[in-house]
Write an enzyme that holds these catalytic residues in place. Structure first.
Site, PDB file in Angstrom:
ATOM      1  N   ARG A   1       0.864  -1.186   0.000  1.00 45.92           N
ATOM      2  CA  ARG A   1       0.000   0.000   0.000  1.00 45.92           C
ATOM      3  C   ARG A   1       0.901   1.238   0.000  1.00 45.92           C
ATOM      4  O   ARG A   1       1.671   1.446   0.935  1.00 45.92           O
ATOM      5  CB  ARG A   1      -0.896  -0.029   1.240  1.00 45.92           C
ATOM      6  CG  ARG A   1      -1.752   1.185   1.407  1.00 45.92           C
ATOM      7  CD  ARG A   1      -2.738   1.015   2.574  1.00 45.92           C
ATOM      8  NE  ARG A   1      -3.464   2.253   2.752  1.00 45.92           N
ATOM      9  CZ  ARG A   1      -3.222   3.129   3.729  1.00 45.92           C
ATOM     10  NH1 ARG A   1      -2.298   2.897   4.640  1.00 45.92           N
ATOM     11  NH2 ARG A   1      -3.922   4.246   3.799  1.00 45.92           N
TER      12      ARG A   1
ATOM     13  N   HIS B   1      -2.597  10.970   0.659  1.00 48.03           N
ATOM     14  CA  HIS B   1      -2.142  10.707   2.029  1.00 48.03           C
ATOM     15  C   HIS B   1      -1.485  12.009   2.524  1.00 48.03           C
ATOM     16  O   HIS B   1      -0.287  12.100   2.714  1.00 48.03           O
ATOM     17  CB  HIS B   1      -1.167   9.522   2.042  1.00 48.03           C
ATOM     18  CG  HIS B   1      -0.907   8.936   3.398  1.00 48.03           C
ATOM     19  ND1 HIS B   1      -1.042   7.595   3.678  1.00 48.03           N
ATOM     20  CD2 HIS B   1      -0.501   9.498   4.568  1.00 48.03           C
ATOM     21  CE1 HIS B   1      -0.733   7.346   4.933  1.00 48.03           C
ATOM     22  NE2 HIS B   1      -0.391   8.496   5.507  1.00 48.03           N
TER      23      HIS B   1
ATOM     24  N   GLU C   1      -7.156   8.518   6.046  1.00 48.90           N
ATOM     25  CA  GLU C   1      -7.387   9.240   7.302  1.00 48.90           C
ATOM     26  C   GLU C   1      -7.785  10.703   7.089  1.00 48.90           C
ATOM     27  O   GLU C   1      -7.068  11.617   7.500  1.00 48.90           O
ATOM     28  CB  GLU C   1      -6.156   9.161   8.197  1.00 48.90           C
ATOM     29  CG  GLU C   1      -5.733   7.748   8.534  1.00 48.90           C
ATOM     30  CD  GLU C   1      -4.565   7.689   9.519  1.00 48.90           C
ATOM     31  OE1 GLU C   1      -4.117   8.753   9.983  1.00 48.90           O
ATOM     32  OE2 GLU C   1      -4.112   6.575   9.833  1.00 48.90           O
TER      33      GLU C   1
ATOM     34  N   ASN D   1      -7.697   1.987   9.729  1.00 47.59           N
ATOM     35  CA  ASN D   1      -6.420   2.171  10.420  1.00 47.59           C
ATOM     36  C   ASN D   1      -6.704   2.247  11.913  1.00 47.59           C
ATOM     37  O   ASN D   1      -7.560   3.027  12.346  1.00 47.59           O
ATOM     38  CB  ASN D   1      -5.742   3.476   9.988  1.00 47.59           C
ATOM     39  CG  ASN D   1      -5.241   3.425   8.556  1.00 47.59           C
ATOM     40  OD1 ASN D   1      -5.367   2.403   7.884  1.00 47.59           O
ATOM     41  ND2 ASN D   1      -4.657   4.519   8.091  1.00 47.59           N
TER      42      ASN D   1
ATOM     43  N   TYR E   1      -4.626   2.004  15.806  1.00 47.53           N
ATOM     44  CA  TYR E   1      -3.414   1.821  16.607  1.00 47.53           C
ATOM     45  C   TYR E   1      -3.736   1.662  18.082  1.00 47.53           C
ATOM     46  O   TYR E   1      -3.055   0.965  18.794  1.00 47.53           O
ATOM     47  CB  TYR E   1      -2.492   3.039  16.425  1.00 47.53           C
ATOM     48  CG  TYR E   1      -1.902   3.136  15.030  1.00 47.53           C
ATOM     49  CD1 TYR E   1      -0.635   2.638  14.761  1.00 47.53           C
ATOM     50  CD2 TYR E   1      -2.615   3.704  13.983  1.00 47.53           C
ATOM     51  CE1 TYR E   1      -0.081   2.710  13.484  1.00 47.53           C
ATOM     52  CE2 TYR E   1      -2.071   3.779  12.705  1.00 47.53           C
ATOM     53  CZ  TYR E   1      -0.811   3.278  12.465  1.00 47.53           C
ATOM     54  OH  TYR E   1      -0.275   3.339  11.208  1.00 47.53           O
TER      55      TYR E   1
ATOM     56  N   GLU F   1      -3.721  -0.078   8.183  1.00 47.03           N
ATOM     57  CA  GLU F   1      -2.552   0.323   8.983  1.00 47.03           C
ATOM     58  C   GLU F   1      -2.724  -0.181  10.400  1.00 47.03           C
ATOM     59  O   GLU F   1      -3.803  -0.048  10.991  1.00 47.03           O
ATOM     60  CB  GLU F   1      -2.408   1.849   9.071  1.00 47.03           C
ATOM     61  CG  GLU F   1      -1.815   2.486   7.855  1.00 47.03           C
ATOM     62  CD  GLU F   1      -1.626   3.990   8.045  1.00 47.03           C
ATOM     63  OE1 GLU F   1      -1.402   4.447   9.193  1.00 47.03           O
ATOM     64  OE2 GLU F   1      -1.713   4.696   7.033  1.00 47.03           O
TER      65      GLU F   1
HETATM   66  O1  IFM Z   1       2.606   7.573  10.018  1.00 47.41           O
HETATM   67  C1  IFM Z   1       1.229   7.643  10.188  1.00 47.41           C
HETATM   68  C2  IFM Z   1       0.515   7.462   8.870  1.00 47.41           C
HETATM   69  O2  IFM Z   1       0.940   8.379   7.918  1.00 47.41           O
HETATM   70  C3  IFM Z   1      -0.966   7.636   9.067  1.00 47.41           C
HETATM   71  N1  IFM Z   1      -1.454   6.775  10.116  1.00 47.41           N
HETATM   72  C4  IFM Z   1      -0.735   6.778  11.366  1.00 47.41           C
HETATM   73  C5  IFM Z   1       0.741   6.561  11.129  1.00 47.41           C
HETATM   74  C6  IFM Z   1       1.498   6.557  12.473  1.00 47.41           C
HETATM   75  O3  IFM Z   1       1.308   7.752  13.127  1.00 47.41           O
END
Ligand code: IFM
Length: 466
Positions: free
Chosen positions: A75, A118, A163, A291, A293, A370
């Site tokens: 990606r 992006h 995002e 995405n 985290y 992500e």
């Molecule tokens: O590095 C970023 C990415 O560009 C977008 N999502 C979160 C990642 C980590 O912060």
């Protein structure tokens, strides 16, 4: 070891401004991140994306690394400012780079998964108002068509935005990302115009025969600090509205959430929405990229005196101009944290994937586009990087995806962030997310322990389905 459905895609992700470098080579114009990096204090250590990890020049070797890792898919994003720097002439050298990248990937039997945006708007368009200007949505559609004309014969998977929360609210209202504007109304305009741009581009590419079209959202679980406290429950609802539902619902249901509209009523958001916009925005999509985290524990009460603040409310530039930072705090939970200060809670990913399917039954298949973690890596005397924390984080989250699938979530792939250490936006080069280390002095690449673990995982999954 969890097993995954046949055809599940294993990939890794990057973004143009974070890895390419070659900031002004071969006709590339400035993006808003090039310009933002010149603002004193905007980026840690005064770092810039000008060189990054020199992927523009090292692309064939980087694809060879992907092949070595055994990736099914890669990606990447296209730099608009490289392809069409001034919204005028197309830059053939810029397009040629992506054409060569796609050929190299196909030659290595790796699926190219292309993201059109992006976060790196051409600075020339920012000078005309950027995403706060409705016309930028039409400019995006034209750019999407240009890229599709060049690559549509070989690229099947197209993502419009990565995002949009970050590139609208954090960039235009929070001021922490490029273009560094702190204007609530501009943030809301950017949000709506990016939705519109997504719809216009999706429609145009569909008409031109694109096979798989989607968008990637960063979604969270807004967890009330005290689920029995109405103030915390309300804070969680508001965070969920502005972070998740203001993005999901226009795309999937063709409407903005009523409580979100209420929260932003002082900014006259409604006047930005013209007849037909919502219909355009809600174009059918073939996949949703997710995405994720970390979750977000949120409270509607001030933090007790002396407590660590957790993530600063301004990390959510998001809510603040609208819901009022005095009403939204992020107390820390007793969970381990990464070098970003983000809590580690793989079960949050499971929960998110399962509830997306339940709350939005018409959603198309999901891909985790992500997931990953930053750590202060140490290079051992023999040059190896024994990043056990990143490996653990990744494997635990992969297990969470398997559990989500077992509970009914339609998840078709997992992309680890990131292939390479890279330019982590306002954090500059301080935070390393790569499963491959980059020595920023020499640009040497070294597969970390986590990268070897990812390779082994992919190989074992392939073996289990043969
Ligand atoms: O590095 C970023 C990415 O560009 C977008 N999502 C979160 C990642 C980590 O912060």
């Amino acid at each position: 070891m969890s097993t995954f459905p046949h055809g599940f895609l294993w990939g890794s992700a990057t973004a143009a401004a974070q890895i390419e470098g070659a900031g002004s080579d071969d006709g590339k114009g400035d993006s808003i991140w090039d310009a933002f990096a010149r603002v004193p204090g905007a980026i840690a250590n005064g770092d810039t994306p000008a060189v990054a990890v020199d992927h523009y020049r090292r692309m064939p070797a980087d694809v060879a690394l992907m092949r070595e890792l055994g990736l099914d898919a890669y990606r990447f994003s296209v730099s608009w400012a490289r392809v069409r720097p001034d919204d005028g002439e197309v830059n053939p050298a810029g397009l040629d780079f992506y054409s060569r990248l796609v050929d190299e990937l196909l030659e290595a039997d790796i699926l190219p998964w292309l993201t059109l945006y992006h976060w790196d708007l051409p600075q020339s368009l920012e000078a005309r108002g950027g995403w706060a200007n409705r016309d930028t949505a039409a400019r995006f559609r034209d750019y999407a068509v240009i890229v599709h004309e060049a690559l549509g014969d070989r690229v099947t998977h197209w993502t419009t935005f990565n995002e949009p929360l970050c590139s609208s609210l954090i960039g235009y209202a929070g001021g922490e990302h490029a273009p560094g504007r702190s204007e609530p109304r501009a943030g809301l305009a950017a949000l709506h115009h990016q939705h519109l741009a997504h719809g216009l581009a999706t429609r145009a590419l569909r008409e031109r025969g694109a096979q798989q079209l989607g968008i990637t959202l960063n979604l969270t679980n807004a967890v009330p600090a005290d689920p029995s406290d109405p103030a915390d429950l309300d804070a969680a609802r508001r965070l969920d509205a502005i972070w998740n539902r203001a993005f999901l619902e226009p795309l999937v249901l063709g409407r903005y959430p009523v409580d979100f509209l209420d929260d932003v009523r002082d900014h006259d958001f409604a006047s930005l929405i013209l007849d037909g916009d919502l219909e355009t925005i809600a174009q059918p999509i073939d996949f949703l990229g997710v995405n994720h985290y970390h979750d977000d524990q949120v409270s509607g009460r001030p933090l007790p005196e002396g407590t660590p603040p957790g993530l600063r409310p301004t990390d959510y530039a998001t809510g603040n101009p609208f819901v009022g930072s005095e009403h939204l705090t992020f107390p820390t939970r007793n969970l381990p944290r990464t070098a970003m200060g983000w809590e580690i809670n793989p079960d949050g990913l499971r929960h998110l994937l399962v509830r997306l399917g339940r709350e939005y039954p018409t959603l198309p298949p999901l891909y985790v586009t992500e997931n990953g973690s930053a750590w202060d890596d140490v290079v051992e005397p023999d040059g190896s990087i024994n990043d056990v924390e990143r490996e653990r984080y990744m494997l635990d989250h992969v297990d969470a995806v398997a559990q989500a699938i077992a509970e009914g979530a339609d998840v078709r792939g997992y992309f680890v962030w990131s292939l390479l250490d890279n330019f982590e936006w306002a954090w500059g080069y301080d935070k390393r997310f790569g499963i491959v280390r980059v020595d920023y002095d020499t640009q040497q690449r070294t597969i970390k322990r986590s990268g070897h673990a990812f390779r082994a995982l992919i190989a074992s999954q392939r073996a289990s389905i043969q």
